[in-house]
Scaffold this motif. Sequence first.
Motif, short mmCIF file in Angstrom:
data_model
loop_
_atom_site.label_atom_id
_atom_site.label_comp_id
_atom_site.label_asym_id
_atom_site.label_seq_id
_atom_site.Cartn_x
_atom_site.Cartn_y
_atom_site.Cartn_z
N ASP A 63 0.82 -1.20 0.00
CA ASP A 63 0.00 0.00 0.00
C ASP A 63 0.86 1.26 0.00
N GLU A 64 1.91 1.25 0.81
CA GLU A 64 2.82 2.40 0.84
C GLU A 64 3.48 2.60 -0.51
N PHE A 65 3.95 1.51 -1.07
CA PHE A 65 4.67 1.63 -2.35
C PHE A 65 3.74 2.14 -3.44
N SER A 66 2.54 1.56 -3.54
CA SER A 66 1.60 1.96 -4.60
C SER A 66 1.18 3.42 -4.46
N ARG A 67 1.03 3.85 -3.20
CA ARG A 67 0.52 5.19 -2.99
C ARG A 67 1.59 6.26 -3.14
N TRP A 68 2.81 5.98 -2.65
CA TRP A 68 3.79 7.05 -2.56
C TRP A 68 4.97 6.92 -3.52
N PHE A 69 5.20 5.75 -4.08
CA PHE A 69 6.39 5.59 -4.94
C PHE A 69 6.05 5.26 -6.39
N ALA A 70 5.02 4.46 -6.60
CA ALA A 70 4.67 4.11 -7.99
C ALA A 70 4.38 5.33 -8.86
N PRO A 71 3.75 6.38 -8.32
CA PRO A 71 3.46 7.56 -9.17
C PRO A 71 4.68 8.42 -9.50
N ILE A 72 5.82 8.18 -8.86
CA ILE A 72 6.99 9.02 -9.11
C ILE A 72 7.61 8.65 -10.45
N VAL A 73 7.97 9.69 -11.22
CA VAL A 73 8.54 9.48 -12.55
C VAL A 73 9.91 10.14 -12.63
N LEU A 74 10.90 9.41 -13.17
CA LEU A 74 12.23 9.98 -13.39
C LEU A 74 12.17 10.95 -14.56
N LEU A 75 12.59 12.18 -14.35
CA LEU A 75 12.64 13.17 -15.43
C LEU A 75 14.03 13.31 -16.02
N ASP A 76 15.02 13.40 -15.14
CA ASP A 76 16.36 13.62 -15.67
C ASP A 76 17.40 13.39 -14.58
N PHE A 77 18.60 13.04 -15.00
CA PHE A 77 19.76 12.98 -14.11
C PHE A 77 20.97 13.48 -14.88
N ASP A 78 21.58 14.56 -14.39
CA ASP A 78 22.70 15.16 -15.12
C ASP A 78 24.05 14.80 -14.53
N GLY A 79 24.06 13.78 -13.67
CA GLY A 79 25.32 13.38 -13.04
C GLY A 79 25.45 13.91 -11.63
N THR A 80 24.67 14.92 -11.31
CA THR A 80 24.70 15.52 -9.97
C THR A 80 23.30 15.65 -9.38
N THR A 81 22.36 16.12 -10.19
CA THR A 81 21.00 16.35 -9.72
C THR A 81 20.04 15.34 -10.32
N LEU A 82 19.33 14.64 -9.43
CA LEU A 82 18.31 13.69 -9.87
C LEU A 82 16.96 14.39 -9.76
N LYS A 83 16.26 14.49 -10.90
CA LYS A 83 15.00 15.21 -10.92
C LYS A 83 13.86 14.21 -11.06
N LEU A 84 12.93 14.27 -10.09
CA LEU A 84 11.80 13.35 -10.06
C LEU A 84 10.51 14.15 -10.12
#
Length: 473
Positions: free
Chosen positions: A26-47
């Motif tokens: 339930d925790e995973f489906s509610r709080w993590f499944a909707p997160i989408v990776l947008l970009d990673f430039d080697g330093t900043t991970l954008k979600l």
Amino acid sequence: MFGNTQKYSAVWQDCLSRVREHTSEDEFSRWFAPIVLLDFDGTTLKLRVPNESYVSHIEKNYIPMLRPLIQNLFGAQTRLRYAVPKAEATGESASVPLSAAADITQITSFKEQTNTANIKNPFVIPGIRRIVIDSQLNPAYTMESFIEGDCNRLVRSTGISVSLQPGSTPFNPLYIFGGSGLGKTHVAQAIGQEVKRRFPGLQVLYVSMHKFQAQYTTAVLNKEVNDFIHFYQMVDVLIIDDIQELSGKPSTQNAFFNIFNHLQLAGKQLILTSDKPPVELRDIEARLLTRFKWGLSGELTVPDYETKVKIIRSKIQRLSVPIPDEVVLFLAENIRANIREIEGALASLVANAQFLGRKVTVSLAREILKVYVAVHRKEVSIETIRKVVCDMMGVSPESFSSNRRTREIAQARQIAMYLSKKHTKAPLTAIGSAIGGKNHATVLHSCKQVANLMETDRAFRLQIEEIERKIAG
């Protein structure tokens, strides 16, 4: 979409798989499944997250787990940023950095792991591992070595109750206050020791407010305030010594407020010590003072005579030098300050006996105590000494003042001269005049006779020491 999305999507999916192992479905489906990776430039991970409430909830509950996973998979220097869709249907996103604000909500329970990681630096985030914190407790501070008396019975009894059900009693926080050297640190750490003994799985941490402040300052300089706060939020029993040192430090007070609220809501135990009751603390925010009063405020006071005797005897058991009972009673009668002063007096007495080869007597105790500690002394007159000597030796005042020179009367006069010289500031001529009309040479001779006899006759020495106690009392 950003160009690096496909390149790092597999890494992000690996991260999500690890998160799933340590959260409920339930925790995973509610709080993590909707997160989408947008970009990673080697330093900043954008979600990308659905809304700002996700940012708040993730930081409140999952950063201790999520951050080390991200730094392990994407690099130790990785910084996390969130992107929240704008209200308008433009397809654009607003970037939200990791908030500096701390949470006050309950920590979600993660699935427990079998392996552990020792954490001594409060800025090292343990991630998904079950942490093992160095409790910083002194093993000598136990309930067994904390002597109970009227001065501390309420606090000690409450502490035992807390150790049986940490976080589940009405005594949360347990606020212990009293003057310096009365045992606040001892009893607070003893509670922590009892909790560790009864509940080995709970994380107990003792820290002085001075050290807490220093750690917080370092965290601010290193931009690690979130890590600092989250570390303390993972403790099950938090013992803060000298909480009054929060005074005048609004930034530290804010951090501690968030830690306090979080632990309270999570059902964790807080134990605070101070030299003042909550009502007398100054320059501390009202919201903190209110919380300090939520549980029990227990005072430690100066121990009474009987308790001091118990404390002294308990501490003597750990010493290598035997100390006669009459010395124990002398210390208990004359030391009026605190337990720390008793310890100093005993240490000084033992040192004099061991290194100078002197017998441990009341005379030795009296001699060294006037240097090392404040000994209770009252003004003593020659007349008082005469009266006590007559009473203790069975000599009537009339016989003492007469011209009779029996052995008993002569010895009573000598003892009175010896004690008058020792306990008053009167000149020898005044002492001689008050005791039989003698001159100063007779007084000196009498003092020497008594001192020599005390060295060779133990029964006589004990008799003199008993008379001294009566005079002092």
